[in-house]
Write an enzyme that holds these catalytic residues in place. Structure first.
Site, PDB file in Angstrom:
ATOM      1  N   SER A  94      58.289  84.183  59.446  1.00 47.80           N
ATOM      2  CA  SER A  94      57.306  83.225  59.887  1.00 47.80           C
ATOM      3  C   SER A  94      57.354  82.383  60.933  1.00 47.80           C
ATOM      4  O   SER A  94      57.103  82.947  62.151  1.00 47.80           O
ATOM      5  CB  SER A  94      56.969  82.478  58.233  1.00 47.80           C
ATOM      6  OG  SER A  94      58.114  81.592  58.133  1.00 47.80           O
TER       7      SER A  94
ATOM      8  N   ASP B 149      56.494  87.980  73.907  1.00 50.35           N
ATOM      9  CA  ASP B 149      55.586  88.297  74.459  1.00 50.35           C
ATOM     10  C   ASP B 149      55.246  87.817  75.912  1.00 50.35           C
ATOM     11  O   ASP B 149      54.741  88.208  76.933  1.00 50.35           O
ATOM     12  CB  ASP B 149      54.101  87.775  73.629  1.00 50.35           C
ATOM     13  CG  ASP B 149      53.987  89.074  72.551  1.00 50.35           C
ATOM     14  OD1 ASP B 149      55.078  90.041  72.229  1.00 50.35           O
ATOM     15  OD2 ASP B 149      53.120  88.979  71.635  1.00 50.35           O
TER      16      ASP B 149
ATOM     17  N   LYS C  87      56.183  88.258  58.106  1.00 46.64           N
ATOM     18  CA  LYS C  87      55.079  87.216  57.513  1.00 46.64           C
ATOM     19  C   LYS C  87      54.402  86.742  58.530  1.00 46.64           C
ATOM     20  O   LYS C  87      54.694  85.872  59.113  1.00 46.64           O
ATOM     21  CB  LYS C  87      56.040  86.357  56.520  1.00 46.64           C
ATOM     22  CG  LYS C  87      55.009  85.311  55.764  1.00 46.64           C
ATOM     23  CD  LYS C  87      55.639  84.332  55.031  1.00 46.64           C
ATOM     24  CE  LYS C  87      54.647  83.469  54.262  1.00 46.64           C
ATOM     25  NZ  LYS C  87      54.153  82.673  54.934  1.00 46.64           N
TER      26      LYS C  87
END
Length: 444
Positions: free
Chosen positions: A320, A331, A345
């Site tokens: 998470s 990214d 998650k």
């Protein structure tokens, strides 16, 4: 009845990975209730049942409620007579199970108190970390936390705890000892201790202790100064502690960083965003989408503390909030990710305190990494996928001092990437196929 529930903002104080916000605004529940029903339910377990139903009805991320007739479920819940709160708790849990979402869950008062204590990043106690010494089998002080009553009283690593308030601790577990040592701020606890050649008693007054969730150290690796930071949970104090760690390591003129998120189950959404901004000057951090399809993008805001090369360590228990931070830095090509595939998650919860001190976590949104990737049930694949063997896992688990050393294969691989100047090349190619290696095949 006019009960109120503490409601947590999805972006500023949302729960991800079993954590809870520590600040809240007040939101009166059950606005749809008529005054007659409102009065009939006053001081009844049914009030609690309907409070939970109302919150889920208003906030749950799936407006179809897992294809369940949520209105019919309410009628069924309110048609029953509950002779106790425990009966109501059972009914609530049975209703929530129909949503098929393990993260939308009910907590009894003890469970809710435990959750809030954990993620507030504070405990009431004397400020020591303990473990049972493998050789002596005795309860032993590992560390006296900074600014704690224990440190101020002179407790040291290696002190053995013989008794707590007169109760023998010779066969006591860490958990049982913690229950005795913790208590209300301002109350006292007596410890009988043994230090080589000296037995003594000390009386300590309990205080509010900020639990360290960030640990850091300067390492000399292959002629380079590496700042090693391990973040164990995204508590309410995690961002402040991370800021201190980065700045102190910057002052020591480190060449690069290793950020260890292995075993980090998550925590507060806002903490993950704050920490991402410490490493990232530009770019998106995370996108959340609610039940209506409305999305919110969170971006970096040019407040990065360092731009030095960064490697992140993750494993299957990095979840998470850990995945939000990892996804943002991966990214945006800010870091190289090393280790095992993460947990997967991608759901955000809000947490509510209910009228009787119990609590409810409700999934309110789905999140995506900056590239729009849905990692739910999939996790993040590291740039350098390196799974530990069972033997290596057991070795690190039995001797935590080896974590973050050259005896730790994932850490050693990150150091190799940083030391060999391969970081930029690895990050540049991260959108192509990830590198996959076995820990036993590595040679340094």
């Amino acid at each position: 009845m006019n009960q109120s529930a503490k409601r947590y903002s999805p972006l500023q104080a949302a729960m991800i990975g079993g954590a809870i916000a520590t600040t809240a605004t007040i939101s009166v529940f059950g606005q749809a209730l008529t005054r007659s029903v409102h009065a009939a339910l006053q001081d009844s377990p049914k009030a609690l049942v309907d409070q939970v139903w109302q919150l889920v009805n208003r906030e749950y991320v799936d407006g179809k409620f897992n294809q369940q007739d949520w209105q019919a479920i309410r009628q069924s819940l309110l048609s029953k007579d509950y002779t106790s709160k425990d009966e109501a708790y059972v009914a609530i849990r049975e209703a929530l199970q129909k949503l098929g979402d393990p993260y939308t869950r009910f907590m009894n008062p003890k469970q809710y108190e435990s959750l809030t204590s954990q993620t507030s990043g504070e405990v009431s106690g004397i400020g020591i970390r303990m473990q049972v010494n493998e050789k002596t089998k005795r309860l032993t002080v590992v560390e006296a936390i900074e600014n704690s009553p224990a440190l101020k009283a002179g407790l040291k690593s290696g002190d053995e705890i013989l008794a707590i308030d007169g109760k023998s601790a010779l066969k006591m577990s860490v958990e049982d000892a913690s229950k005795l040592i913790r208590g209300r701020v301002g109350t006292s606890v007596s410890l009988d201790l043994e230090r080589p050649g000296n037995k003594f008693n000390i009386k300590l007054t309990r205080a509010t202790i900020e639990v360290p969730t960030v640990r850091y150290t300067l390492k000399q690796e292959a002629g380079r100064k590496v700042g090693y930071i391990r973040l164990q949970e995204f508590s309410s104090h995690a961002a402040d502690q991370m800021r201190v760690a980065i700045r102190n390591l910057n002052n020591q003129k480190v060449d690069s960083y290793v950020l260890d998120l292995r075993g980090n189950p998550g925590g507060l959404l806002n903490a993950s965003i704050e920490i991402a901004r410490m490493w990232l000057d530009d770019g998106h951090i995370v996108k959340t989408v609610d039940r209506k399809g409305s999305s919110a993008q969170t971006k970096a805001n040019r407040t990065a503390i360092t731009k030095l090369p960064l490697a992140i360590l993750v494993d299957g228990n990095s979840a998470s909030a850990s995945e939000i931070l990892t996804g943002a830095l991966k990214d945006n090509k800010r870091a190289v990710v090393v280790g095992s595939q993460t947990f997967g998650k991608a759901l955000v919860q809000s947490v509510h305190e209910l009228g009787d001190g119990s609590g409810l976590a409700v999934t309110i949104a789905h999140y995506y990494t900056p590239n729009g990737t849905d990692i739910n049930h999939k996790g993040i694949v590291p740039d350098i996928k390196l799974d530990l063997t069972q033997t290596q896992e057991r070795q690190l688990a039995s001797n935590p001092n080896l974590i973050g050393t050259n005896s730790d294969p994932q850490y050693a691989r990150a150091i190799a990437v940083l030391s060999n100047g391969k970081l930029a090349q690895t990050v540049k190619s991260q959108n192509s196929q990830s590198v996959s290696v076995s820990a036993k095949d590595l040679k340094f």
